[in-house]
Write a protein that holds these residues in place. Structure first.
Motif, PDB file in Angstrom:
ATOM      1  N   ARG A 171       2.203 -48.523   0.368  1.00  0.00           N
ATOM      2  CA  ARG A 171       1.744 -48.063   1.662  1.00  0.00           C
ATOM      3  C   ARG A 171       2.171 -46.616   1.919  1.00  0.00           C
ATOM      4  O   ARG A 171       3.233 -46.172   1.464  1.00  0.00           O
ATOM      5  CB  ARG A 171       2.308 -48.948   2.772  1.00  0.00           C
ATOM      6  CG  ARG A 171       1.828 -50.397   2.718  1.00  0.00           C
ATOM      7  CD  ARG A 171       0.327 -50.490   2.911  1.00  0.00           C
ATOM      8  NE  ARG A 171      -0.150 -51.876   2.928  1.00  0.00           N
ATOM      9  CZ  ARG A 171      -1.424 -52.222   2.924  1.00  0.00           C
ATOM     10  NH1 ARG A 171      -2.373 -51.284   2.873  1.00  0.00           N
ATOM     11  NH2 ARG A 171      -1.771 -53.488   2.942  1.00  0.00           N
ATOM     12  N   ALA A 172       1.346 -45.904   2.656  1.00  0.00           N
ATOM     13  CA  ALA A 172       1.668 -44.529   3.032  1.00  0.00           C
ATOM     14  C   ALA A 172       3.020 -44.495   3.750  1.00  0.00           C
ATOM     15  O   ALA A 172       3.263 -45.275   4.669  1.00  0.00           O
ATOM     16  CB  ALA A 172       0.571 -43.965   3.936  1.00  0.00           C
ATOM     17  N   GLY A 173       3.906 -43.614   3.297  1.00  0.00           N
ATOM     18  CA  GLY A 173       5.201 -43.438   3.943  1.00  0.00           C
ATOM     19  C   GLY A 173       6.237 -44.482   3.618  1.00  0.00           C
ATOM     20  O   GLY A 173       7.349 -44.441   4.163  1.00  0.00           O
ATOM     21  N   GLU A 174       5.946 -45.420   2.703  1.00  0.00           N
ATOM     22  CA  GLU A 174       6.940 -46.474   2.453  1.00  0.00           C
ATOM     23  C   GLU A 174       8.141 -45.953   1.678  1.00  0.00           C
ATOM     24  O   GLU A 174       9.236 -46.514   1.754  1.00  0.00           O
ATOM     25  CB  GLU A 174       6.305 -47.664   1.732  1.00  0.00           C
ATOM     26  CG  GLU A 174       5.990 -47.458   0.274  1.00  0.00           C
ATOM     27  CD  GLU A 174       5.541 -48.746  -0.407  1.00  0.00           C
ATOM     28  OE1 GLU A 174       5.751 -48.850  -1.628  1.00  0.00           O
ATOM     29  OE2 GLU A 174       4.974 -49.644   0.247  1.00  0.00           O
ATOM     30  N   ASP A 175       7.979 -44.865   0.929  1.00  0.00           N
ATOM     31  CA  ASP A 175       9.112 -44.243   0.246  1.00  0.00           C
ATOM     32  C   ASP A 175       9.828 -43.316   1.222  1.00  0.00           C
ATOM     33  O   ASP A 175      11.022 -43.482   1.505  1.00  0.00           O
ATOM     34  CB  ASP A 175       8.628 -43.484  -0.984  1.00  0.00           C
ATOM     35  CG  ASP A 175       9.766 -42.853  -1.773  1.00  0.00           C
ATOM     36  OD1 ASP A 175      10.934 -43.168  -1.479  1.00  0.00           O
ATOM     37  OD2 ASP A 175       9.504 -42.035  -2.666  1.00  0.00           O
ATOM     38  N   ILE A 176       9.113 -42.350   1.755  1.00  0.00           N
ATOM     39  CA  ILE A 176       9.665 -41.407   2.729  1.00  0.00           C
ATOM     40  C   ILE A 176       8.619 -41.205   3.813  1.00  0.00           C
ATOM     41  O   ILE A 176       7.464 -40.870   3.514  1.00  0.00           O
ATOM     42  CB  ILE A 176      10.011 -40.055   2.075  1.00  0.00           C
ATOM     43  CG1 ILE A 176      11.049 -40.238   0.958  1.00  0.00           C
ATOM     44  CG2 ILE A 176      10.540 -39.072   3.125  1.00  0.00           C
ATOM     45  CD1 ILE A 176      11.312 -38.978   0.164  1.00  0.00           C
ATOM     46  N   ALA A 177       9.017 -41.386   5.065  1.00  0.00           N
ATOM     47  CA  ALA A 177       8.097 -41.186   6.179  1.00  0.00           C
ATOM     48  C   ALA A 177       8.180 -39.750   6.678  1.00  0.00           C
ATOM     49  O   ALA A 177       9.223 -39.087   6.542  1.00  0.00           O
ATOM     50  CB  ALA A 177       8.422 -42.149   7.312  1.00  0.00           C
ATOM     51  N   LYS A 178       7.098 -39.254   7.234  1.00  0.00           N
ATOM     52  CA  LYS A 178       7.100 -37.912   7.806  1.00  0.00           C
ATOM     53  C   LYS A 178       8.199 -37.815   8.865  1.00  0.00           C
ATOM     54  O   LYS A 178       8.416 -38.738   9.646  1.00  0.00           O
ATOM     55  CB  LYS A 178       5.739 -37.598   8.434  1.00  0.00           C
ATOM     56  CG  LYS A 178       5.630 -36.170   8.947  1.00  0.00           C
ATOM     57  CD  LYS A 178       4.258 -35.889   9.521  1.00  0.00           C
ATOM     58  CE  LYS A 178       4.195 -34.444  10.029  1.00  0.00           C
ATOM     59  NZ  LYS A 178       2.886 -34.128  10.653  1.00  0.00           N
ATOM     60  N   ASP A 179       8.929 -36.683   8.846  1.00  0.00           N
ATOM     61  CA  ASP A 179      10.051 -36.383   9.752  1.00  0.00           C
ATOM     62  C   ASP A 179      11.314 -37.175   9.428  1.00  0.00           C
ATOM     63  O   ASP A 179      12.324 -37.055  10.126  1.00  0.00           O
ATOM     64  CB  ASP A 179       9.673 -36.616  11.221  1.00  0.00           C
ATOM     65  CG  ASP A 179       8.547 -35.694  11.672  1.00  0.00           C
ATOM     66  OD1 ASP A 179       8.506 -34.542  11.204  1.00  0.00           O
ATOM     67  OD2 ASP A 179       7.708 -36.123  12.481  1.00  0.00           O
ATOM     68  N   GLN A 180      11.286 -37.969   8.363  1.00  0.00           N
ATOM     69  CA  GLN A 180      12.491 -38.698   7.952  1.00  0.00           C
ATOM     70  C   GLN A 180      13.479 -37.735   7.303  1.00  0.00           C
ATOM     71  O   GLN A 180      13.093 -36.872   6.515  1.00  0.00           O
ATOM     72  CB  GLN A 180      12.119 -39.792   6.957  1.00  0.00           C
ATOM     73  CG  GLN A 180      13.312 -40.572   6.403  1.00  0.00           C
ATOM     74  CD  GLN A 180      12.883 -41.598   5.365  1.00  0.00           C
ATOM     75  OE1 GLN A 180      11.801 -42.159   5.459  1.00  0.00           O
ATOM     76  NE2 GLN A 180      13.725 -41.838   4.370  1.00  0.00           N
ATOM     77  N   PRO A 181      14.792 -37.850   7.596  1.00  0.00           N
ATOM     78  CA  PRO A 181      15.780 -37.019   6.896  1.00  0.00           C
ATOM     79  C   PRO A 181      15.778 -37.318   5.397  1.00  0.00           C
ATOM     80  O   PRO A 181      15.779 -38.487   4.994  1.00  0.00           O
ATOM     81  CB  PRO A 181      17.105 -37.421   7.543  1.00  0.00           C
ATOM     82  CG  PRO A 181      16.734 -38.026   8.861  1.00  0.00           C
ATOM     83  CD  PRO A 181      15.410 -38.700   8.640  1.00  0.00           C
ATOM     84  N   VAL A 182      15.765 -36.269   4.618  1.00  0.00           N
ATOM     85  CA  VAL A 182      15.797 -36.412   3.163  1.00  0.00           C
ATOM     86  C   VAL A 182      17.204 -36.114   2.640  1.00  0.00           C
ATOM     87  O   VAL A 182      17.777 -36.895   1.881  1.00  0.00           O
ATOM     88  CB  VAL A 182      14.765 -35.480   2.503  1.00  0.00           C
ATOM     89  CG1 VAL A 182      14.779 -35.654   0.975  1.00  0.00           C
ATOM     90  CG2 VAL A 182      13.370 -35.732   3.053  1.00  0.00           C
ATOM     91  N   PHE A 183      17.757 -34.976   3.055  1.00  0.00           N
ATOM     92  CA  PHE A 183      19.123 -34.605   2.697  1.00  0.00           C
ATOM     93  C   PHE A 183      19.817 -34.045   3.929  1.00  0.00           C
ATOM     94  O   PHE A 183      19.199 -33.361   4.742  1.00  0.00           O
ATOM     95  CB  PHE A 183      19.145 -33.548   1.577  1.00  0.00           C
ATOM     96  CG  PHE A 183      18.553 -34.006   0.283  1.00  0.00           C
ATOM     97  CD1 PHE A 183      19.110 -35.056  -0.423  1.00  0.00           C
ATOM     98  CD2 PHE A 183      17.433 -33.378  -0.243  1.00  0.00           C
ATOM     99  CE1 PHE A 183      18.556 -35.482  -1.619  1.00  0.00           C
ATOM    100  CE2 PHE A 183      16.873 -33.789  -1.439  1.00  0.00           C
ATOM    101  CZ  PHE A 183      17.440 -34.848  -2.124  1.00  0.00           C
ATOM    102  N   ALA A 184      21.110 -34.308   4.036  1.00  0.00           N
ATOM    103  CA  ALA A 184      21.899 -33.790   5.151  1.00  0.00           C
ATOM    104  C   ALA A 184      22.427 -32.400   4.819  1.00  0.00           C
ATOM    105  O   ALA A 184      22.523 -32.010   3.645  1.00  0.00           O
ATOM    106  CB  ALA A 184      23.059 -34.738   5.450  1.00  0.00           C
ATOM    107  N   ALA A 185      22.785 -31.666   5.844  1.00  0.00           N
ATOM    108  CA  ALA A 185      23.478 -30.396   5.635  1.00  0.00           C
ATOM    109  C   ALA A 185      24.770 -30.667   4.874  1.00  0.00           C
ATOM    110  O   ALA A 185      25.452 -31.669   5.102  1.00  0.00           O
ATOM    111  CB  ALA A 185      23.772 -29.734   6.973  1.00  0.00           C
ATOM    112  N   GLY A 186      25.106 -29.781   3.950  1.00  0.00           N
ATOM    113  CA  GLY A 186      26.300 -29.972   3.132  1.00  0.00           C
ATOM    114  C   GLY A 186      26.048 -30.692   1.832  1.00  0.00           C
ATOM    115  O   GLY A 186      26.957 -30.842   1.016  1.00  0.00           O
ATOM    116  N   HIS A 187      24.794 -31.141   1.622  1.00  0.00           N
ATOM    117  CA  HIS A 187      24.476 -31.830   0.372  1.00  0.00           C
ATOM    118  C   HIS A 187      24.342 -30.813  -0.759  1.00  0.00           C
ATOM    119  O   HIS A 187      23.656 -29.798  -0.629  1.00  0.00           O
ATOM    120  CB  HIS A 187      23.165 -32.603   0.522  1.00  0.00           C
ATOM    121  CG  HIS A 187      22.733 -33.310  -0.723  1.00  0.00           C
ATOM    122  ND1 HIS A 187      23.338 -34.472  -1.172  1.00  0.00           N
ATOM    123  CD2 HIS A 187      21.760 -33.022  -1.628  1.00  0.00           C
ATOM    124  CE1 HIS A 187      22.754 -34.857  -2.297  1.00  0.00           C
ATOM    125  NE2 HIS A 187      21.804 -33.999  -2.590  1.00  0.00           N
TER     126      HIS A 187
END
Length: 416
Positions: A146-162
């Motif tokens: 399904r669309a967005g099932e891995d990563i959804a739009k506006d979902q955090p991918v990496f935090a600051a400091g990564h």
């Protein structure tokens, strides 16, 4: 900042030394934007949010036939009306009682709701059309991503400091990012000093040794992704040493030296350090690596490592690495995992300091095994060059016979 060794009446544990140093330093705040190809091992300055859904559309998880579950009846054929290929969507309407061939990754036509693997249908061909009969009744959404099932739009991918790893760059590329905003690289100055030192490649006079510490320290720092300012090999002359300190203070965030921090070593080095900044000369309860200095030269942090090569390596990895991580803006990371292993040789140790003996560990049918690699002199780099872990013996531990269970700490990326 403490200004005198009198304020440290006894040896600090490694944990106490690290805690005190972490409390002093603050991360860099300057940011820059770099192309993705140049972002490996850089530290993100701000969170990364996905600007798209991943996957961007409903698609097939494998090769087969896309259809409506409601159309599937026992022994009732479905007409194959077209093909949906990866990169080439099927855009015509799919009538009731029909299906389309679909390949992995292809867009699922909007009116269809499931995919049946090609191995699970019986295909027949007439002169004018193809038909399939499903061997089973699938569930709605089977073999559909399904669309967005891995990563959804506006979902955090990496935090600051990564700190960005190779796979992270691939993920960012898959999300369409061509560049990222990162903390600027830490500038670390190093130099070697000593009239007994000779640059590799030169003839070696009697009573001299080759300069090795600067090379191993620089190599370990490269693994951390910092910029290195190599101030070279200096003679034991106060003016030359002071000039190197001043150059580091003007151009670096950190200065790391080895030797000159033990009791009785090069009094002018201590004098210059105390003249130019606030420096603590500590004794840390680890072996190798007892003498250690930490402080600040104006805006440049200073780390004085022991002169013995193995002691310099151990203190750089165990004591200095966490501080450089914080200075670089890297989020706190879990310390290396201590593992249990059966030691295959007897170990010599006097109680008093935590010992980092160099060893080689391996796995066999009975579990993890470890052994030391020859002599453990802090002046013998071969003991660490041929190792893949430390055998960590607590401060109160004494010598151990072969066959005992011990804690081991696999080398970090600085040494692997």
């Amino acid at each position: 900042m403490q200004h005198s060794p009198k304020q440290q009446p006894k040896m600090l544990s490694a944990e106490q030394a690290i805690t005190q140093m972490l409390a002093e330093v603050q991360p860099l705040v300057q940011q820059e934007t770099v192309p993705l190809a140049a972002a490996l091992d850089r530290v993100l300055a701000k969170p990364v949010l996905s600007e798209m859904n991943v996957p961007g559309y409903d698609n097939a998880a494998m090769d087969g036939f896309a259809m409506r579950v409601a159309d599937i009846k026992p022994n009732q054929p479905l007409v194959v009306v077209g093909k949906a290929l990866a990169g080439h969507a099927y855009t015509a309407k799919v009538p009731s009682g029909s299906c389309v061939v679909i390949t992995t990754g292809a867009v699922l036509p909007p009116e269809l709701d499931t995919v049946v693997m090609q191995e699970q249908v019986n295909l027949t061909q007439t002169e004018t059309e193809q038909h399939i009969v499903c061997q089973l009744v699938p569930l709605v959404g089977e073999h559909v991503r399904r669309a967005g099932e891995d990563i959804a739009k506006d979902q955090p991918v990496f935090a600051a400091g990564h700190k960005l790893r190779p796979a992270d760059l691939g993920l960012l590329a898959s999300l369409g990012f061509a560049s990222v905003t990162v903390i600027r690289q830490l500038n670390v100055a190093i130099f070697s000093s000593g009239d007994e030192l000779i640059a590799p490649g030169q003839p070696l006079p009697d009573g001299h040794i080759y300069d090795s510490n600067r090379y191993v320290i620089a190599a370990m720092l490269q693994r951390l992704g910092v910029k290195i300012l190599d101030l070279g090999l200096l003679p034991d002359e106060p003016a030359a040493i002071e000039q190197a300190f001043l150059q580091a203070m003007a151009n670096a965030d950190v200065l790391i030296t080895s030797a000159g921090v033990s009791v009785g070593e090069a009094d002018y080095t201590r004098h210059i350090l105390q003249k130019l900044g606030d420096i603590n000369f500590w004794q840390v309860a680890i072996k190798p690596g007892k003498p250690f200095a930490f402080g600040k030269l104006n805006h440049c942090w200073f780390f004085g490592l022991p002169g013995n090569p193995v002691a310099a390596v151990v203190t750089l990895e165990q004591l200095v690495q966490p501080i450089l991580g914080k200075l670089s803006g890297e989020a706190p990371v879990a310390e290396g995992t201590l593992l249990r292993a059966e030691c295959q040789v007897a170990l010599k140790k006097q109680p008093g300091r935590q010992d980092y003996q160099r060893g080689w560990y391996w796995q066999d049918g009975q579990g993890l095994k470890v052994k030391t690699l020859g002599r453990q002199s802090s002046g013998m780099l071969s003991s660490i060059a041929n190792a893949n872990c430390y055998i960590v013996l607590p401060a109160d531990s004494a010598s151990l016979p072969a066959g005992e269970s011990v804690l081991i700490l696999p080398f970090s990326t600085m040494l692997r």
